[in-house]
Design an enzyme around this catalytic site. Structure first.
Site, PDB file in Angstrom:
ATOM      1  N   HIS A 101     -16.376  13.977 -14.156  1.00  0.00           N
ATOM      2  CA  HIS A 101     -16.880  15.335 -13.938  1.00  0.00           C
ATOM      3  C   HIS A 101     -15.889  16.342 -14.528  1.00  0.00           C
ATOM      4  CE1 HIS A 101     -19.130  13.890 -10.020  1.00  0.00           C
ATOM      5  NE2 HIS A 101     -19.344  13.098 -11.047  1.00  0.00           N
TER       6      HIS A 101
HETATM    7  C1  LIG Z   1     -17.695   6.083 -13.237  1.00  0.00           C
HETATM    8  C2  LIG Z   1     -18.525   7.323 -13.389  1.00  0.00           C
HETATM    9  C3  LIG Z   1     -19.493   7.621 -12.445  1.00  0.00           C
HETATM   10  C4  LIG Z   1     -20.278   8.771 -12.570  1.00  0.00           C
HETATM   11  N1  LIG Z   1     -21.233   9.028 -11.625  1.00  0.00           N
HETATM   12  C5  LIG Z   1     -21.965  10.161 -11.707  1.00  0.00           C
HETATM   13  C6  LIG Z   1     -22.949  10.471 -10.726  1.00  0.00           C
HETATM   14  O1  LIG Z   1     -23.181   9.708  -9.803  1.00  0.00           O
HETATM   15  N2  LIG Z   1     -23.645  11.627 -10.847  1.00  0.00           N
HETATM   16  C7  LIG Z   1     -23.427  12.494 -11.859  1.00  0.00           C
HETATM   17  O2  LIG Z   1     -24.076  13.528 -11.896  1.00  0.00           O
HETATM   18  N3  LIG Z   1     -22.504  12.222 -12.807  1.00  0.00           N
HETATM   19  C8  LIG Z   1     -21.773  11.074 -12.753  1.00  0.00           C
HETATM   20  N4  LIG Z   1     -20.836  10.805 -13.718  1.00  0.00           N
HETATM   21  C9  LIG Z   1     -20.743  11.715 -14.850  1.00  0.00           C
HETATM   22  C10 LIG Z   1     -21.839  11.398 -15.856  1.00  0.00           C
HETATM   23  O3  LIG Z   1     -21.703  10.078 -16.275  1.00  0.00           O
HETATM   24  C11 LIG Z   1     -21.747  12.361 -17.027  1.00  0.00           C
HETATM   25  O4  LIG Z   1     -21.918  13.676 -16.548  1.00  0.00           O
HETATM   26  C12 LIG Z   1     -22.835  12.141 -18.059  1.00  0.00           C
HETATM   27  O5  LIG Z   1     -23.047  10.790 -18.321  1.00  0.00           O
HETATM   28  C13 LIG Z   1     -22.465  12.901 -19.303  1.00  0.00           C
HETATM   29  O6  LIG Z   1     -23.437  12.733 -20.311  1.00  0.00           O
HETATM   30  P1  LIG Z   1     -23.155  13.257 -21.781  1.00  0.00           P
HETATM   31  O7  LIG Z   1     -24.304  12.842 -22.580  1.00  0.00           O
HETATM   32  O8  LIG Z   1     -22.805  14.678 -21.721  1.00  0.00           O
HETATM   33  O9  LIG Z   1     -21.821  12.508 -22.247  1.00  0.00           O
HETATM   34  P2  LIG Z   1     -21.539  10.956 -22.465  1.00  0.00           P
HETATM   35  O10 LIG Z   1     -22.375  10.125 -21.615  1.00  0.00           O
HETATM   36  O11 LIG Z   1     -20.074  10.809 -22.388  1.00  0.00           O
HETATM   37  O12 LIG Z   1     -22.028  10.689 -23.950  1.00  0.00           O
HETATM   38  C14 LIG Z   1     -21.307  11.094 -25.060  1.00  0.00           C
HETATM   39  C15 LIG Z   1     -21.429  10.053 -26.124  1.00  0.00           C
HETATM   40  O13 LIG Z   1     -20.861  10.560 -27.314  1.00  0.00           O
HETATM   41  C16 LIG Z   1     -20.082   9.573 -27.915  1.00  0.00           C
HETATM   42  N5  LIG Z   1     -19.017  10.214 -28.687  1.00  0.00           N
HETATM   43  C17 LIG Z   1     -18.000  10.974 -28.230  1.00  0.00           C
HETATM   44  N6  LIG Z   1     -17.225  11.392 -29.235  1.00  0.00           N
HETATM   45  C18 LIG Z   1     -17.755  10.889 -30.368  1.00  0.00           C
HETATM   46  C19 LIG Z   1     -17.407  10.986 -31.731  1.00  0.00           C
HETATM   47  N7  LIG Z   1     -16.338  11.671 -32.150  1.00  0.00           N
HETATM   48  N8  LIG Z   1     -18.193  10.357 -32.641  1.00  0.00           N
HETATM   49  C20 LIG Z   1     -19.288   9.663 -32.233  1.00  0.00           C
HETATM   50  N9  LIG Z   1     -19.652   9.536 -30.960  1.00  0.00           N
HETATM   51  C21 LIG Z   1     -18.895  10.145 -30.026  1.00  0.00           C
HETATM   52  C22 LIG Z   1     -19.545   8.758 -26.778  1.00  0.00           C
HETATM   53  O14 LIG Z   1     -19.203   7.455 -27.200  1.00  0.00           O
HETATM   54  C23 LIG Z   1     -20.690   8.781 -25.795  1.00  0.00           C
HETATM   55  O15 LIG Z   1     -21.549   7.689 -25.916  1.00  0.00           O
HETATM   56  C24 LIG Z   1     -20.061   9.657 -13.628  1.00  0.00           C
HETATM   57  C25 LIG Z   1     -19.089   9.350 -14.593  1.00  0.00           C
HETATM   58  C26 LIG Z   1     -18.322   8.198 -14.478  1.00  0.00           C
HETATM   59  C27 LIG Z   1     -17.302   7.920 -15.518  1.00  0.00           C
END
Ligand SMILES: Cc1cc2nc3c(=O)[nH]c(=O)nc-3n(C[C@H](O)[C@H](O)[C@H](O)COP(=O)(O)OP(=O)(O)OC[C@H]3O[C@@H](n4cnc5c(N)ncnc54)[C@H](O)[C@@H]3O)c2cc1C
Ligand code: SF4
Lengths: 284, 582
Positions: free
Chosen positions: B505
């Site tokens: 988070h």
């Molecule tokens: C253990 C854990 C438990 C969680 N539990 C909860 C929960 O219960 N409820 C909740 O609301 N949130 C939870 N979260 C937070 C939640 O997982 C995130 O808020 C959410 O998944 C973020 O989504 P996103 O698409 O913004 O980023 P991400 O899921 O991080 O996706 C970003 C993607 O971009 C890729 N990327 C990054 N940089 C580059 C680059 N330079 N080139 C190419 N690709 C790249 C990454 O590999 C990744 O796959 C949790 C997080 C963790 C770690």
């Protein structure tokens, strides 16, 4: 007592919960997952195999019980003795040695964990000076995390030092166990494994408190690494060489890779099935 | 020289929730989309037979490979930032689906107060209530405006829950019934009710009944297997991008996901983004992927870092307060936001090994500004929860205070109390300060030789006072639950940031708002400075509410997809600036 009774009924209950599981998850209705997935959901027919083997009998020969990383036997013996002090045999059941923890650690160090392969390893690293009191200040690093998972991560000086060190885990372990023997020689003129239990405990405490001079990292950094690896060896899936015969899980009343808690989780009754290891939960 | 590829309508960095939702929506509308994902490919079959605590919870198999890239971290500007070297302090997603694969699945909507936090605080308590240095700001959108997108997200992910008795208004109920009640959840609810609070089941993406979402994707029913948080779901029962939006995107034939594609720059010609530059980490080859619209959805840290590396937008300067990229870093931190009280029960045993990522109950009587802060020495609030994620044996060895951490007594007590302890915790909001920000590190670099992101984050009395108040409530609940001994977490006056990033988070850096002077993106997550560049994810949050972020990330992503469609048709800024409309 009631737990033992429940044990006996287990194979039957498992069948029942399988059906329940299939029904509730919607998988029988031909959901999105295919046959290979379904196969993996349940342990293989293991009950027969395991039932006949009374617990507490001697293990069969395990060809994995040989060293792959530690070269000197004296080092490994010190490691064995130290892990046993951290997780001793007691009325609950086996200690670290019987569980295979020292071999677990040996294997882990031989692998990518031992060379910090997934860690960020670019410099500059932090130089470490044992004579600088700020760097060796003792703290409570070895305490368990306040909460698991997302809430984990209780940082402290020693693990920061450990992480910022140029040395990898292999090097820290080698220096650590040798320092155990050195300290033992200095105080009692013999190796660590030869000491009385209380003497071993006292020496480990001096490591835990950061009172022992180590060149690479503060001694409490080695200690918390050792403690963590010992707990891991006691409770990781037996495939890694520790937690022999799932005895660690049995003491902890942990069912391992048990497939589903539907039909159990909402009940007041404590549920104590035979644990399931990955060997039986994966399909081969 | 990078090889130039064929131009597409949209190129998206990331295949997590943010990038996945936007990708699916655009592909459904017929746009050609390429998504670049640094991690490897991943599907449900990868998670079968994966109930392996050592591999996933201790060796962090699903987390970002820090040997390639990490961030540096410190508390204050005078310190030298050190790299976060090990995943124990960095649970950050990678591979197809990102963090959405190994998340818990807790789903909350933010409160109306969160979106209008500055105006409502001033209105209720006067300007003086906002301490000097706290850079509180409205989000440029209201709860009511975001509500339809929340609803859309919940239906896509099959969120299972019951209506929060003190929650904001909703257009419809959750698509699936709430999760199961367990003995410890019942204890928590009874105790909370007795003390006058309004507990309800945590809304969860551990879907409770087999469900087919409006896009036609099926999510199975959760079996409470307890290998959830930091694991992919063996059963296809946890809503994640793989079983939902990425499957939808793929079906259209308009969406191509490239794995092992590490984005190193946003290509920028001074007025618009022309594409993304990336390295194929399997071959070492560099590629340019041109597109009409560029979307960054790489999570808070990569989003901020890539803008700084690509010299897009005005970098934030903590000394003058000018600039925006890197501003308002906030998050939930393990030693200041995620604390509570643990109870030890001498004669009661719970099935603590069973559970699900988001199984539990909570109450919102102290959420955001739902209680009067007039006489309190902090702003914002918290939810109180009892979660049963499942105690895995390496990680969970709680013993009463004063017990040694190893040896005979430790072994005996940790075994005895494993199924005889429960935790009630709070999750508090985090407000932004001028001194908490992100920039580029002057010393440490990634595998390409590019500077790492540097995070500077210091706690304040606001944080300490809020969490202490919250811990007190947790302690009361745990006492009422009948524990034989209750141990409240302590928050010493000198508690400082532990440089640990374990909650997933984290927010800010590319924040939204209604004024380009103080924000980087508008409420469509479109950059004020670059019309065809959209930056999606929690990087847009101007502060961190008390709730988990992802439902709000998802809702904003749906809105952004709508905005991109409009932009691709009409061009230009989707929101008139405050200054322009004056
Ligand atoms: C253990 C854990 C438990 C969680 N539990 C909860 C929960 O219960 N409820 C909740 O609301 N949130 C939870 N979260 C937070 C939640 O997982 C995130 O808020 C959410 O998944 C973020 O989504 P996103 O698409 O913004 O980023 P991400 O899921 O991080 O996706 C970003 C993607 O971009 C890729 N990327 C990054 N940089 C580059 C680059 N330079 N080139 C190419 N690709 C790249 C990454 O590999 C990744 O796959 C949790 C997080 C963790 C770690
Ligand atoms: S607890 Fe439920 S959602 Fe989580 S991994 Fe197990 S079955 Fe899947």
């Amino acid at each position: 007592m009631a737990d033992t009774d429940k044990h006996k009924k287990e194979p039957h209950q498992t069948d029942h919960s399988r059906r329940n599981f299939l029904k509730n998850s919607g998988m029988v209705a031909g959901g999105v997952v295919g046959g290979s997935l379904l196969g993996g959901l349940f342990m293989r027919e293991r009950d027969e195999k395991h039932k006949t083997k009374p617990s507490g009998t001697k293990h069969e020969t395990s060809f994995q019980e040989a060293r792959i990383f530690f070269t000197r036997e004296e080092d490994f013996k010190a490691l064995e003795a130290a892990t046993e002090r951290i997780y001793p045999k007691d009325k609950n059941g086996p200690g670290a040695i019987e569980l295979g923890v020292p071999f677990f650690i040996d294997k882990q160090l031989a692998g990518d964990w031992g060379i910090n392969a997934r860690d960020y390893r670019k410099g500059p690293f932090k130089a470490y000076d044992y004579n600088d009191p700020a760097q060796v200040k003792s703290d409570d690093a070895a305490e368990p995390h306040p909460r698991g998972g997302q809430g984990q991560g209780k940082e402290s000086t020693d693990s920061i030092m450990r992480d910022q060190s140029l040395l990898n885990r292999r090097e820290i372990f080698i220096e650590g166990v040798r320092t155990l023997n050195d300290a033992s020689q200095k105080q009692h003129k013999t190796t660590y494994d030869q000491l009385e239990k209380d003497q071993q405990i006292d020496i480990l405490k001096t490591f835990e408190n950061g009172e022992v001079e180590m060149k690479s990292v503060p001694s409490q950094a080695f200690f918390s690494l050792l403690r963590q690896a010992t707990i891991e060896g006691a409770y990781a899936d037996p495939l890694y060489g520790g937690n022999k015969d799932m005895e660690g899980w049995k003491m902890k009343e942990f069912p391992g890779a048990y497939p589903s808690y539907l039909g159990k989780i909402d009940k007041d009754e404590f549920f104590k099935p035979q644990p399931v290891a990955l060997k039986d939960s994966q399909q081969h | 020289m990078a090889k130039k590829l064929k131009k597409v309508d949209a190129v998206i960095l990331g295949s997590g929730w943010a990038g996945g939702i936007i990708g699916a929506e655009l592909a459904k509308k017929g746009y050609k989309v390429v998504a670049l994902e640094r991690g490897g490919s991943q599907k449900v079959e990868d998670f079968v037979g994966g109930k392996d605590e050592l591999r996933f919870s201790q060796r962090y198999a699903l987390m970002q490979d820090l040997s390639k890239e990490t961030m540096t971290s410190r508390s204050t500007e005078d310190e030298e930032a050190l790299p976060v070297r090990n995943n124990k302090d960095a649970l950050i997603g990678t591979d197809t689906g990102g963090s959405g694969v190994h998340w818990n699945g807790v789903n909350f909507r933010y409160r109306p107060y969160d979106f209008e936090i500055r105006s409502q605080t001033v209105e209720r308590y006067g300007e003086v209530k906002i301490p000097k240095g706290m850079t509180l700001q409205d989000w440029g959108i209201t709860y009511d405006e975001l509500e339809p997108y929340y609803d859309k997200y919940e239906k896509m992910a099959g969120i299972s829950g019951e209506v929060n008795p003190v929650g904001p208004k909703r257009s419809e109920d959750y698509p699936n019934p709430p999760s199961i009640d367990t003995p410890s959840i019942r204890l928590f609810k009874d105790a909370s009710k007795k003390l006058g609070y309004h507990p309800y089941q945590i809304p969860t993406a551990n879907v409770t009944e087999q469900y087919t979402n409006p896009d036609g994707e099926t999510i199975n029913a959760c079996v409470y297997c307890a290998f959830c948080e930091t694991y992919g779901c063996h059963f296809g029962a946890k809503a994640d991008p793989i079983v939902t939006v990425l499957a939808t995107a793929k079906k259209t034939g308009n969406y191509e996901l490239r794995n092992h594609a590490y984005v190193t720059r946003v290509l920028y010609d001074g007025s618009k983004a022309t594409g993304l530059l990336y390295t194929d980490t399997q071959t070492g080859m560099a590629y340019e992927q041109p597109a009409d619209v560029v979307i960054l959805a790489g999570f808070t840290f990569p989003n901020t870092r890539l803008l700084l590396l690509s010299k897009i937008g005005r970098p934030y300067n903590p000394k003058t307060g000018e600039g925006v990229i890197g501003k308002n870093f906030t998050g939930h931190f393990s030693n200041i936001n995620y604390l509570g009280a643990r109870g030890f029960f001498d004669d009661k045993k719970f099935n603590n090994f069973a559970g699900a990522g988001a199984l539990g109950a909570t109450f919102d009587d102290f959420a955001a500004d739902d209680f009067d802060h007039k006489d309190l020495n902090f702003l914002h609030g918290f939810e109180v929860q009892h979660q049963t994620t499942g105690f895995r044996p390496i990680e969970y060895n709680f013993v009463p205070k004063g017990t040694p951490t190893w040896g005979e007594e430790f072994k005996d007590k940790s075994l005895f109390y494993t199924n005889r302890n429960l935790y009630v915790n709070a999750l508090t909001g985090t407000l932004p300060w001028t001194h908490n920000y992100m920039d580029l590190d002057p010393t440490y670099t990634d595998f390409n030789g590019d500077p790492l992101l540097r995070i500077t984050n210091r706690y304040t009395d606001q944080d300490r006072n809020l969490i202490r108040y919250a811990i007190d409530i947790c302690k009361k609940i745990m006492t009422e639950m009948g524990a034989d001994s209750v141990e409240a977490d302590e928050v010493p006056d000198d508690v400082e940031f532990n440089n640990s990033y374990t909650t997933g988070h984290f927010a800010g850096g590319v924040i939204m708002g209604d004024d380009p002077q103080t924000s980087a993106v508008n409420s469509y997550q479109q950059m004020w400075d670059v019309d065809n560049l959209f930056v999606a994810g929690a990087s847009s949050f101007p502060h961190f509410g008390n709730y988990n972020p992802t439902e709000t990330v998802g809702a904003l992503a749906y809105r952004t997809a709508e905005g991109i469609d409009t932009f691709l048709k009409n061009g230009g800024q989707l929101v008139k600036t405050k200054t322009a409309s004056l």
